[in-house]
Design a protein around this motif. Structure first.
Motif, PDB file in Angstrom:
ATOM      1  N   ASP A 173       0.576  -1.135   0.060  1.00  0.00           N
ATOM      2  CA  ASP A 173      -0.233  -0.026  -0.079  1.00  0.00           C
ATOM      3  C   ASP A 173       1.139   0.997  -0.067  1.00  0.00           C
ATOM      4  O   ASP A 173       1.375   1.824   0.946  1.00  0.00           O
ATOM      5  CB  ASP A 173      -1.186   0.289   1.242  1.00  0.00           C
ATOM      6  N   ASN A 174       1.173   1.687  -1.292  1.00  0.00           N
ATOM      7  CA  ASN A 174       2.573   2.749  -1.521  1.00  0.00           C
ATOM      8  C   ASN A 174       1.497   3.760  -0.619  1.00  0.00           C
ATOM      9  O   ASN A 174       2.885   5.068  -0.069  1.00  0.00           O
ATOM     10  CB  ASN A 174       2.463   3.199  -2.664  1.00  0.00           C
ATOM     11  N   VAL A 175      -0.056   4.641  -0.677  1.00  0.00           N
ATOM     12  CA  VAL A 175      -0.119   5.832  -0.574  1.00  0.00           C
ATOM     13  C   VAL A 175       0.290   5.691   1.453  1.00  0.00           C
ATOM     14  O   VAL A 175       0.563   6.890   1.820  1.00  0.00           O
ATOM     15  CB  VAL A 175      -1.924   5.785  -0.535  1.00  0.00           C
ATOM     16  N   SER A 176      -0.171   4.491   2.044  1.00  0.00           N
ATOM     17  CA  SER A 176       0.037   4.188   3.533  1.00  0.00           C
ATOM     18  C   SER A 176       1.074   4.111   3.851  1.00  0.00           C
ATOM     19  O   SER A 176       1.506   5.167   4.724  1.00  0.00           O
ATOM     20  CB  SER A 176      -0.251   2.481   3.897  1.00  0.00           C
ATOM     21  N   GLY A 177       2.650   3.700   3.059  1.00  0.00           N
ATOM     22  CA  GLY A 177       3.881   3.799   3.158  1.00  0.00           C
ATOM     23  C   GLY A 177       4.022   4.871   3.248  1.00  0.00           C
ATOM     24  O   GLY A 177       4.995   5.847   3.961  1.00  0.00           O
ATOM     25  N   GLY A 178       3.903   6.087   2.074  1.00  0.00           N
ATOM     26  CA  GLY A 178       4.267   7.581   2.015  1.00  0.00           C
ATOM     27  C   GLY A 178       3.103   8.081   3.773  1.00  0.00           C
ATOM     28  O   GLY A 178       4.535   9.014   4.049  1.00  0.00           O
TER      29      GLY A 178
END
Length: 304
Positions: free
Chosen positions: A140-145
């Motif tokens: 989950d790239n958004v969560s990682g950001g």
């Protein structure tokens, strides 16, 4: 009257043809009761990045355990080379195509070509903007950001001066990691500049050198991947600065740098697991089983 009748018949055929094209009719892939002679085609954006090497190794290892052949092509971060490589895989008659796109928009033509050939497509780490994809497997790239932005706020407080090193323009991972980061940073941090270093260590070094020359008060760097973060560290050390640096991926080099105290942290993905999940999804598809539209692989913040 005959001419009118012929006109309406031709018109009807044209309408039916147009409807078929619009609905994107895709050849049905026959179900496979056995995995014998199954071949998975794998197109990786670049094998010059340790993260994608781990993804590829995860695919090859899991496929071998299941008795499946893999054919891997390296796009070397070149979209035209990736399109050409995928065309070759389609001509070789692979049963499933696993694609890690260099560019989410540009790769759409290749996905459509695979659709027309009746080859199921799985995308990993980065999505495709068009064409039918059986499943998209990624963290989950958004969560990682968001995790990155939150960590910097926790360490330095609000309004800290932060540099963002962005990935390849057009890649979904770049957009998503940037979106998540800005969900936090736009409200709680001062983003001095956001510049692309294209997921590359050498470019991360060069871009960071240039940024430091014009910005003396940088307190933190968030890089969209570990390679850029490691390049940024070289520039920071050469400048004699003490700046918090956070990467993304959890590559071996980055994790080693975290242990040594050179890198403050990384949003760690599990690249080998992404590869394994791609093979498991391919097997389900070939057997006619349902797969989820999106398969999310967990993230973990690794700090020193």
């Amino acid at each position: 009257m005959k001419k009118i009748g012929v006109f309406f018949i031709v018109l009807s055929l044209m309408v039916l043809s147009a409807c078929s094209m619009e609905s994107g009719l895709i050849k049905e892939q026959p179900k496979k009761e056995s995995l014998q002679d199954v071949k998975i085609g794998v197109s990786i954006s670049t094998l010059n990045n340790p993260f994608f090497v781990s993804v590829k190794d995860g695919i090859v290892k899991e496929a071998k355990k299941k008795g499946i052949e893999t054919v891997v092509v390296d796009a070397q971060d070149d979209t035209s080379k990736q399109i050409s490589g995928i065309e070759d895989l389609i001509l070789k008659g692979v049963d499933v195509l696993v694609v890690n796109p260099t560019d989410s928009a540009a790769i759409s033509s290749s996905v459509l070509s695979a659709n027309e050939a009746g080859i199921p497509v799985i995308t990993i780490d980065r999505s495709a903007e068009d064409g039918e994809v059986a499943t998209f497997i990624a963290s989950d790239n958004v969560s990682g950001g968001e995790m990155a932005g939150t960590y910097i706020v926790e360490q330095l407080g609000e309004k800290a001066n932060v540099v963002e090193l962005e990935g390849v323009s057009g890649a979904s991972a770049t957009r998503e990691r940037g979106k998540g980061f800005h969900n936090i940073a736009d409200k709680q941090l001062n983003v001095v500049t956001s510049q692309t270093a294209e997921f590359d260590r050498t470019k991360g070094l060069t871009v960071m050198e240039n940024i430091l020359q014009g910005n003396k008060d940088v307190e933190a760097v968030f890089a969209h991947n570990d390679e850029m973060a490691l390049g940024a560290i070289e520039a920071i050390q050469a400048a004699g600065k003490d700046i918090l640096v956070l990467g993304f991926d959890g590559t071996k080099d980055a994790l080693d740098a975290v242990k040594e105290g050179k890198l403050d942290g990384t949003i760690a993905q599990q690249p080998a697991l992404i590869g394994e999940e791609a093979v498991n999804a391919a097997v389900k598809i070939l057997k006619g089983d349902q797969v989820e539209e999106n398969i999310s692989v967990p993230l973990k913040l690794q700090t020193n």
